[in-house]
Design an enzyme around this catalytic site. Structure first.
Site, PDB file in Angstrom:
ATOM      1  N   ASP A 133      -6.948   4.123  -4.562  1.00 16.28           N
ATOM      2  CA  ASP A 133      -7.649   3.877  -3.293  1.00 16.28           C
ATOM      3  C   ASP A 133      -8.369   5.203  -3.010  1.00 16.28           C
ATOM      4  O   ASP A 133      -8.593   5.983  -3.957  1.00 16.28           O
ATOM      5  CB  ASP A 133      -6.648   3.493  -2.178  1.00 16.28           C
ATOM      6  CG  ASP A 133      -7.330   2.888  -0.950  1.00 16.28           C
ATOM      7  OD1 ASP A 133      -7.641   1.697  -0.955  1.00 16.28           O
ATOM      8  OD2 ASP A 133      -7.582   3.635   0.034  1.00 16.28           O
ATOM      9  N   LYS A 159       0.868  -1.183   0.000  1.00 17.00           N
ATOM     10  CA  LYS A 159       0.000   0.000   0.000  1.00 17.00           C
ATOM     11  C   LYS A 159       0.894   1.219   0.000  1.00 17.00           C
ATOM     12  O   LYS A 159       2.050   1.159   0.417  1.00 17.00           O
ATOM     13  CB  LYS A 159      -0.868   0.013   1.260  1.00 17.00           C
ATOM     14  CG  LYS A 159      -2.150   0.793   1.074  1.00 17.00           C
ATOM     15  CD  LYS A 159      -3.184  -0.072   0.381  1.00 17.00           C
ATOM     16  CE  LYS A 159      -4.442   0.674   0.049  1.00 17.00           C
ATOM     17  NZ  LYS A 159      -5.512  -0.267  -0.329  1.00 17.00           N
TER      18      LYS A 159
HETATM   19  N1  GLU Z   1      -7.239  -0.064  -3.106  1.00 13.65           N
HETATM   20  C1  GLU Z   1      -7.895  -1.275  -3.467  1.00 13.65           C
HETATM   21  C2  GLU Z   1      -7.927  -2.234  -2.285  1.00 13.65           C
HETATM   22  O1  GLU Z   1      -7.994  -1.799  -1.168  1.00 13.65           O
HETATM   23  C3  GLU Z   1      -7.385  -1.887  -4.756  1.00 13.65           C
HETATM   24  C4  GLU Z   1      -5.936  -2.123  -4.851  1.00 13.65           C
HETATM   25  C5  GLU Z   1      -5.467  -2.570  -6.239  1.00 13.65           C
HETATM   26  O2  GLU Z   1      -6.276  -2.666  -7.151  1.00 13.65           O
HETATM   27  O3  GLU Z   1      -4.277  -2.817  -6.350  1.00 13.65           O
HETATM   28  O4  GLU Z   1      -7.952  -3.419  -2.429  1.00 13.65           O
END
Ligand code: GLU
Length: 449
Positions: A170, A130
């Site tokens: 996100d 993240k």
């Molecule tokens: N932010 C999204 C999650 O919490 C997607 C992350 C992504 O597609 O890499 O899963």
């Protein structure tokens, strides 16, 4: 749980708190997972011997960087950028970027930790990561957002790559931001490396359904949970918190299934429309005008707007927390259950507090934790990576079918595993155990790295 194993897990948690001071959300995310892993350690003493849990709780790498940029008025601004590569046992680091003033290293670590298990659960070959920044895109011009994204990527680019680390969106990072980030990456690296970032526009390498995937997936997960109990979604009433990308497409799919969605929200308050929300108006306010949800009342006089109110006071059959972490506490969980709510499916990451989760589990209602229920987004990112790797583009129907199958598999794996461990209907334990076992098996195979 065996007393020695219980003591061991508590000791690991004490260490996590000591080594990561001042990061309550990270502590919460860790405890929520490791508290359910006792039976796995019992079955697999090798995981304890090789200190798999201890290793999983320590991110593989954490990058923090300065993001200087100049705003429209010529003033110099300084933000902080983060990228935490949590675990790469199952594939390249994978996870979104969050731009929000509340972002700190602790937030990113909690999200990266969750992502590791979610991604494993999705069955796709992706590790967990993240990133993000304390930059606030709200009320910023396109020019400000572009210059910020360019500066952010000017440092981030050296740490990412289609085989290394693949960011996506996100909270606060949507199609506009992904465009600026990818554009800068392409320019700096002299490579059209489509698979380095997901959530791209389908006009230049993105996958159809990625935009809808988290919201749709959350609804598919709810459908599966209800299916087991012989209940259908049709004719039910739902409340969906948030009004961002996840909430909007959860509402869209719910309406398609004949569910009446009566309320949604943003950080300033919630709207309640007893006749059912008009999604076109919400899309216009949020996706086009980037405005506040209260504007819904301008064209819908029968709806009410409650500033700073609690959306969970609105009675519903099914609740979809799709806003942010810890948005649903114990009191709200009690209100939902008292109002006859039969299912909760989480579109956001860790939206229910541990006390709230306990209320749902004790009440025996269907409760789908974010790790399982919102995995459709990242799973579809992995489908985007597949298409990029083969320079292909799939149809909407084909991709949506794949997403549905992935959500059905996730549901089945959680359900069956919980049953196997004598915890029938406990999707929290099921999700954690499935995700952990997959990551742990790979880590064990790789030796002590
Ligand atoms: N932010 C999204 C999650 O919490 C997607 C992350 C992504 O597609 O890499 O899963």
């Amino acid at each position: 749980m065996n007393a020695t194993i219980k003591a061991r897990i508590e000791a690991i948690f004490d260490q996590v708190i000591k080594r990561n001071p001042g990061e309550p959300e990270f502590h919460q995310a860790v405890w929520e997972v490791i508290d359910t892993l006792g039976p796995v350690l019992h079955k697999h003493p090798e995981y304890a011997e090789q200190k798999i849990i201890e290793r999983i709780c320590e991110p593989e790498r954490q990058i923090i960087f300065r993001v200087p940029w100049q705003d429209d008025r010529g003033e110099v601004q300084i933000n902080r950028g983060f990228r935490v590569g949590f675990n790469s046992a199952l594939g390249p680091y994978k996870g979104g970027l969050r731009f929000h003033p509340s972002v700190s290293l602790g937030t990113i670590k909690f999200l990266g930790f969750e992502q590791t298990f979610k991604n494993a659960l999705s069955g796709m070959p992706i590790g967990g990561a993240k990133g993000g920044s304390d930059f606030d895109p709200k009320n910023k011009s396109d020019g400000d957002v572009m210059r910020f994204c360019q500066s952010f990527m000017t440092e981030l680019y050296r740490h990412i790559g289609e085989f290394t680390d693949v960011p996506a969106g996100d909270i606060g990072v949507g199609a506009r931001e992904i465009g600026y980030l990818f554009g800068q990456y392409k320019r700096i690296t002299n490579r059209y490396e489509s698979g380095v970032i997901t959530g791209k526009s389908p006009a230049w390498g993105g996958a159809l359904v990625r935009r809808e995937a988290t919201g749709y997936g959350t609804v598919y997960f709810a459908r599966e949970m209800l299916n087991v109990r012989g209940v259908s979604l049709e004719g039910k009433t739902a409340v969906v918190s948030g009004s961002g990308n996840v909430a909007i497409y959860a509402i869209e799919k719910l309406q398609e299934y004949g569910v009446k969605v009566v309320a949604c929200s943003d950080s300033s308050g919630f709207i309640h429309d007893p006749d059912g929300l008009d999604l076109d108006t919400i899309k216009q306010i949020k996706e086009v005008e980037r405005g506040r949800i209260g504007a819904y009342r301008v064209t819908h006089k029968k709806a009410t707007y409650t500033a700073n109110g609690n959306i969970w006071d609105v009675p519903c059959d099914i609740a979809f927390p799709c806003a942010t972490q810890n948005e649903l506490n114990e009191a709200s969980a009690r209100t939902l259950v008292a109002n006859g709510c039969i299912a909760v499916s989480e579109g956001a990451n860790m939206p229910t507090t541990p006390e709230g989760v306990k209320v749902f589990l004790d009440a025996g209602i269907c409760y789908g934790p974010g790790k399982a229920a919102n995995a459709g987004g990242v799973a579809t990112s992995a489908l985007e990576m597949q298409q990029n790797a083969s320079r292909d583009a799939w149809s909407f129907e084909y991709t949506d079918k794949k997403l549905q199958n992935i959500m059905m598999d996730i549901h089945r794996d959680c359900y069956e595993t919980a049953k196997e461990y004598g915890l029938k209907n406990n999707y929290v334990a099921g999700a954690n155990i499935v995700g952990f076992r997959r990551v742990a098996a790979a880590m064990l195979a790789f030796g002590i790295i």
